[in-house]
Design a protein around this motif. Structure first.
Motif, mmCIF file in Angstrom:
data_model
loop_
_atom_site.group_PDB
_atom_site.id
_atom_site.type_symbol
_atom_site.label_atom_id
_atom_site.label_comp_id
_atom_site.label_asym_id
_atom_site.label_seq_id
_atom_site.Cartn_x
_atom_site.Cartn_y
_atom_site.Cartn_z
ATOM 1 N N ILE A 27 -14.004 10.638 17.000
ATOM 2 C CA ILE A 27 -12.681 10.807 16.407
ATOM 3 C C ILE A 27 -11.982 9.460 16.354
ATOM 4 O O ILE A 27 -12.387 8.488 17.015
ATOM 5 N N ILE A 28 -10.906 9.378 15.565
ATOM 6 C CA ILE A 28 -10.052 8.189 15.529
ATOM 7 C C ILE A 28 -8.624 8.648 15.262
ATOM 8 O O ILE A 28 -8.373 9.500 14.409
ATOM 9 N N SER A 29 -7.698 8.113 16.042
ATOM 10 C CA SER A 29 -6.281 8.448 15.883
ATOM 11 C C SER A 29 -5.425 7.205 15.681
ATOM 12 O O SER A 29 -4.204 7.254 15.799
ATOM 13 N N SER A 30 -6.044 6.068 15.376
ATOM 14 C CA SER A 30 -5.316 4.812 15.175
ATOM 15 C C SER A 30 -4.628 4.798 13.816
ATOM 16 O O SER A 30 -4.967 5.570 12.908
ATOM 17 N N THR A 31 -3.660 3.920 13.649
ATOM 18 C CA THR A 31 -3.005 3.643 12.375
ATOM 19 C C THR A 31 -3.113 2.160 12.078
ATOM 20 O O THR A 31 -3.143 1.336 12.998
ATOM 21 N N VAL A 32 -3.186 1.807 10.794
ATOM 22 C CA VAL A 32 -3.299 0.418 10.359
ATOM 23 C C VAL A 32 -2.046 0.061 9.572
ATOM 24 O O VAL A 32 -1.632 0.801 8.679
ATOM 25 N N TYR A 33 -1.433 -1.086 9.912
ATOM 26 C CA TYR A 33 -0.206 -1.486 9.227
ATOM 27 C C TYR A 33 -0.159 -3.012 9.142
ATOM 28 O O TYR A 33 -0.674 -3.722 10.006
ATOM 29 N N PRO A 34 0.463 -3.536 8.072
ATOM 30 C CA PRO A 34 0.503 -4.988 7.894
ATOM 31 C C PRO A 34 1.679 -5.607 8.641
ATOM 32 O O PRO A 34 2.685 -4.968 8.919
ATOM 33 N N GLY A 35 1.504 -6.902 8.920
ATOM 34 C CA GLY A 35 2.598 -7.707 9.456
ATOM 35 C C GLY A 35 3.143 -8.604 8.365
ATOM 36 O O GLY A 35 3.500 -8.135 7.278
ATOM 37 N N GLN A 36 3.191 -9.893 8.621
ATOM 38 C CA GLN A 36 3.713 -10.844 7.642
ATOM 39 C C GLN A 36 2.693 -11.067 6.532
ATOM 40 O O GLN A 36 1.504 -11.215 6.779
#
Length: 897
Positions: free
Chosen positions: A523-532
């Protein structure tokens, strides 16, 4: 007619091999009646059911009965007064058919005997063998197996072999009577001494058909060999029929003769089963015989693979030399019904269903083994709508069932089936194409394989077994052709054992299983989000997944872009923020995070992020009466999806915005004069949530209030004279000082190709339609002095022999008889362009003068100026030469005076 004779002959051969003896002595009545009437069921036999015997006869032999069948016999008496009295009911078992010898294979001390079983269930076999001419050494065994191995035989000895079938204690009337010779040299004289030997029988309820030996783990009925150089003597097989009126009863199961000696005979029973857990059963006979001369019976050929179920390229043949052709059967009997197959007590059960209007009293079954080198046919009769025959593994049978009525074959109904008893073809290239665990933490495995060329979904199915480890196995069946099979509702991060095989839908025939072990995705429950984010770098971050919700080993971050993929392993305790540099402006990059367990990835958690695109390189306006045309250029290195947002605003005027794609110019119309407008353009790259915008580019221009159209007239057929005024209401100084003026010529203004940067005469001269081009030099400015108020320009006066590197534009000649349009555009020092309306002139010159018409005809034939020795002639020169005769005449008159 031939077909009917063939079937009747087959029926007679089977019907005459069995009989029942009706003995009703104990039921005889006194006084003696006139006669006894014997009725029996099934009504197959001769004399027929309902026949009478004399009152003094207390038994009757019924021949031609169905073999190995329980008959119900009813005996009644016809008394002297003509009345009928029931005497009694009897249950009698008919004698079975004799088995059919297949082959005998011998070695020095062994003999392997194979025979075909007859029709019927619960058939056993009584086997007797002894050295030829020495019956006092006879050994007898009873077995259910159709494959028997005799061990411990004396070498080089000829043995007599007799085999009978036994059904419910009734021996077959016929038997196998044959001889065989063991290999080696004979070394014992049976006439010199007495012998002691014994037989060891099998325990009760021992399943002989499941037994074999380590020397021969399986036996498969093989194709017969036509010739074999190792055979030294022919195999002799004699079928003997008993002549006694009474059915033969079975002898005791064990025969013992008390003599003293030390040598052994071992009898071993074998079956055609191929399971790996087979064991052996032996019957031991002791004798002093050791070495006698031998020969070898014809050996079996190696088992040959036979296509059945999944036939591969071709269907099996349905014809045989010993069979009546199927087409003839169809013509004679019509379309057949189906014969159904099933397993029953390690026998092949045949089932069929005759319609009620067929009125069948019994059924005649004929089956042929097609895959033998010499096909062999067998027949049987039964009163039931089913029959059991021997299972012939790895062979193909032609099965035909006929209806019997009043002891004869009937054409009212028949059934047919080609039965493939070989193992189905194993599936090829079985593979796991995808493993996945969704957002609800439910795992699945997608299976694929290569289907056989021919697969009968009615007869065969795909059976898939799967489970965690070897326990708790689940099973599913595939009965239709599908591109893939999805095993769902599985547990994440677990090892599943998968077995895939091709199986018969009727029989217990299966292909070899293909075994797979597959770990389900974590399973995977991570989220991916950008910075600068900038135009050439992206900072990416992702969160933790909870190990308590599902086990995994580490994270995997992948980056796709720049024509390559980058993967980075991230341990669970490490920092989860990364910056990627040296990226392409305006390109969309994909970042994905996986959890990994034992090399299997989870579903990806992805984010598409676009670097900021660069703004437009140039933004040039062309201003006209109540309109502005904007021209721009963009650098799209990544060939990304590119869009533009254009807008303008002014004092007391609402903002107008438009979004374009795949454009490099746009025209805004219906603008107000003497108003400053600010135009803005923004570059957008990327799709959906991944879209990114560049910085905006702006320019401000004033809309002039005047309108101007240049004057145009022809000078010859290939030149135009263009005149225009320096009208400041058109060429407004509010947008900058004049830098140069362009005379724009076009033969088709609908092309709308008068861009900010104009084409030259060299670029259009070879085209069928020229479109717009600039005729004036790039630095031409006729109003460099304030005193000049009007300017003119002659189009088409230059030779344009070759291009000038310092001047891209050339005033080349025009095409004769062509409609042209001309407008004037002023470029300012602020890169703003202002232009007049189009002026138009028709293709013919406007002149009433005959001399001008003659000149026009001459001009139409004029070549380019460089082709004349002194260049193109001018009108002034022509007029000058026309005065010469007049002047000469005046001078001549003066001298005469």
């Amino acid at each position: 007619m031939f077909l009917l004779i063939f079937l009747l002959a087959s029926y007679n051969s089977i019907a005459s091999a069995s009989s029942i003896l009706v003995d009703f002595t104990s039921h005889a009545i006194q006084p003696t009646p006139q006669a006894y009437i014997i009725e029996y069921s099934p009504p197959v036999g001769y004399p027929p059911s309902g026949s009478a015997v004399e009152g003094t006869t207390f038994h009757s032999l019924i021949n031609g009965t169905i073999s190995a069948t329980e008959y119900t016999v009813s005996v009644s008496a016809i008394l002297m007064d003509g009345t009928r009295q029931n005497v009694g009911d009897l249950a009698i078992f008919s004698s079975p058919d004799a088995p059919t010898l297949d082959s005998i294979e011998t070695t020095e001390h062994e003999a392997t005997i194979s025979y075909f079983p007859p029709q019927g269930q619960n058939i056993t076999y009584h086997i007797e063998y002894y050295p030829e001419e020495h019956k006092e050494y006879s050994n007898a065994i009873d077995t259910k197996a159709s494959l028997v191995r005799l061990r411990g035989l004396d070498s080089g000895t000829t043995f007599r072999l007799r085999i009978r079938s036994v059904y419910q204690g009734v021996l077959s009337q016929e038997l196998i009577d044959s001889t065989f010779v063991t290999q080696g040299n004979a070394n014992y004289d049976y006439s010199s001494s007495a012998e002691l030997y014994s037989v060891r029988t099998l325990p009760p309820n021992f399943n002989l058909e499941l037994q074999t030996t380590t020397e021969m783990t399986s036996y498969e009925y093989s194709k017969e060999v036509e010739e074999d150089s190792t055979v030294t003597a022919p195999l002799v097989a004699v079928i003997t029929t008993t002549t006694s009126m009474k059915p033969v009863t079975a002898p005791p199961a064990t025969t013992v003769t008390d003599k003293a000696t030390s040598t052994q005979f071992i009898t071993e029973t074998m079956t055609t089963t191929t399971t790996s857990s087979e064991t052996s059963a032996e019957t031991t006979v002791r004798t002093t015989t050791r070495r006698i001369t031998t020969t070898t019976a014809k050996p079996k050929a190696a088992p040959v693979e036979v296509n059945s179920g999944d036939l591969g390229e071709d269907h099996p043949s349905e014809t045989s030399n010993s069979l009546v052709d199927l087409s003839e059967m169809l013509q004679e009997y019509g379309q057949p019904s189906e014969v159904f197959l099933s397993d029953e007590n390690e026998m092949l059960r045949l089932d069929w269903e005759a319609p009620e209007n067929a009125n069948c009293e019994a059924f005649f079954v004929n089956y042929t083994i097609l895959t033998l080198s010499r096909p062999r046919s067998f027949s049987l009769a039964t009163s039931d709508e089913h029959a059991n025959i021997k299972m012939f593994p790895e062979h193909t049978l032609d099965i035909r069932v006929f209806c019997m009525l009043a002891g004869a074959l009937s054409k009212t109904w028949w059934a047919h089936r080609i039965a493939h008893l070989s193992k189905p073809k194993q599936l090829e290239n079985v593979r796991v194409s995808e493993v996945n665990t969704d957002e609800f933490y439910v795992a699945s495995i997608k299976l694929m394989w290569d289907w056989p060329v021919y697969h009968d979904f009615e007869r065969y199915k795909i059976v898939i077994s799967y489970g965690i480890g070897r326990a708790e196995s689940k099973e599913m069946e595939v009965t239709n052709k599908e591109e893939f099979v999805l095993l769902d509702k599985l547990d994440p991060s677990n090892l599943y054992s998968i077995s895939v095989k091709n199986a018969s839908t009727e029989l217990s025939l299966t292909s070899k299983s293909t075994q797979l072990d597959q770990v389900t995705a974590p399973i995977i429950s991570s989220t991916v989000y950008p910075g600068q984010i900038s135009s050439n770098s992206i900072n990416i971050n992702f969160g933790d997944s909870d190990p308590e919700q599902g086990r995994f080993d580490y994270y995997l971050l992948t980056f796709s872009g720049n024509n390559k993929n980058i993967s980075k392993k991230v341990e669970m305790e490490h920092e989860k923020s990364f910056t990627f540099t040296k990226l392409i402006p305006g390109k969309t990059y994909q970042f994905s995070v996986y959890t990994v367990y034992k090399g299997v990835r989870s579903r990806p958690v992805s984010a598409d992020i676009t670097t900021y695109p660069l703004k437009v390189n140039q933004l040039f306006p062309v201003v006209g009466k109540d309109y502005v045309v904007l021209y721009w250029d963009i650098e799209n290195f990544a060939d990304s999806d590119c869009r533009f947002r254009l807008s303008y605003n002014a004092d007391n005027i609402p903002t107008v915005s438009v979004e374009l794609k795949g454009a490099s110019r746009h025209r805004f119309s219906a603008l107000k004069a003497e108003v400053y407008y600010t135009f803005t353009i923004t570059v957008i790259m990327g799709l959906g949530q991944a879209a990114a915008e560049s910085e905006s580019e702006m320019i401000t221009v004033a809309i002039p209030k005047g309108r101007l159209q240049p004057s145009i007239h022809r000078q010859g057929s290939r030149e135009l004279v263009v005149g225009f005024d320096n009208d400041l209401s058109v060429f407004s100084l509010l947008n900058g000082s004049p830098d140069n003026f362009a005379v724009i010529v076009s033969d088709d203004t609908s092309l709308n190709d008068d861009n900010y940067e104009l084409k030259s005469w060299f670029e259009v001269k070879d085209e069928d339609v020229w479109g717009s081009y600039r005729a004036s030099p790039s630095t031409w400015n006729p109003f460099d002095s304030e005193r000049v108020r009007r300017a003119s320009f002659t189009v088409g006066t230059d030779d344009c022999v070759k291009r000038n590197l310092d001047e891209p534009y050339c005033n080349g000649i025009l095409r004769a008889g062509t409609d042209y349009r001309v407008k004037i555009r002023m470029y300012t020092d602020t890169k703003v362009a202002m232009e007049t309306d189009w002026g138009k002139i028709e293709g013919e010159k406007n002149s009433d003068d005959d001399e001008d018409e003659e000149e026009e005809e001459e001009d139409d034939r004029r070549f380019p100026c460089h082709m004349y020795l002194n260049g193109c002639r001018r009108k002034a020169a022509d007029n000058q030469f026309s005065l010469i005769p007049f002047i000469l005449s005046i001078i001549f008159s003066f001298f005469l005076l």
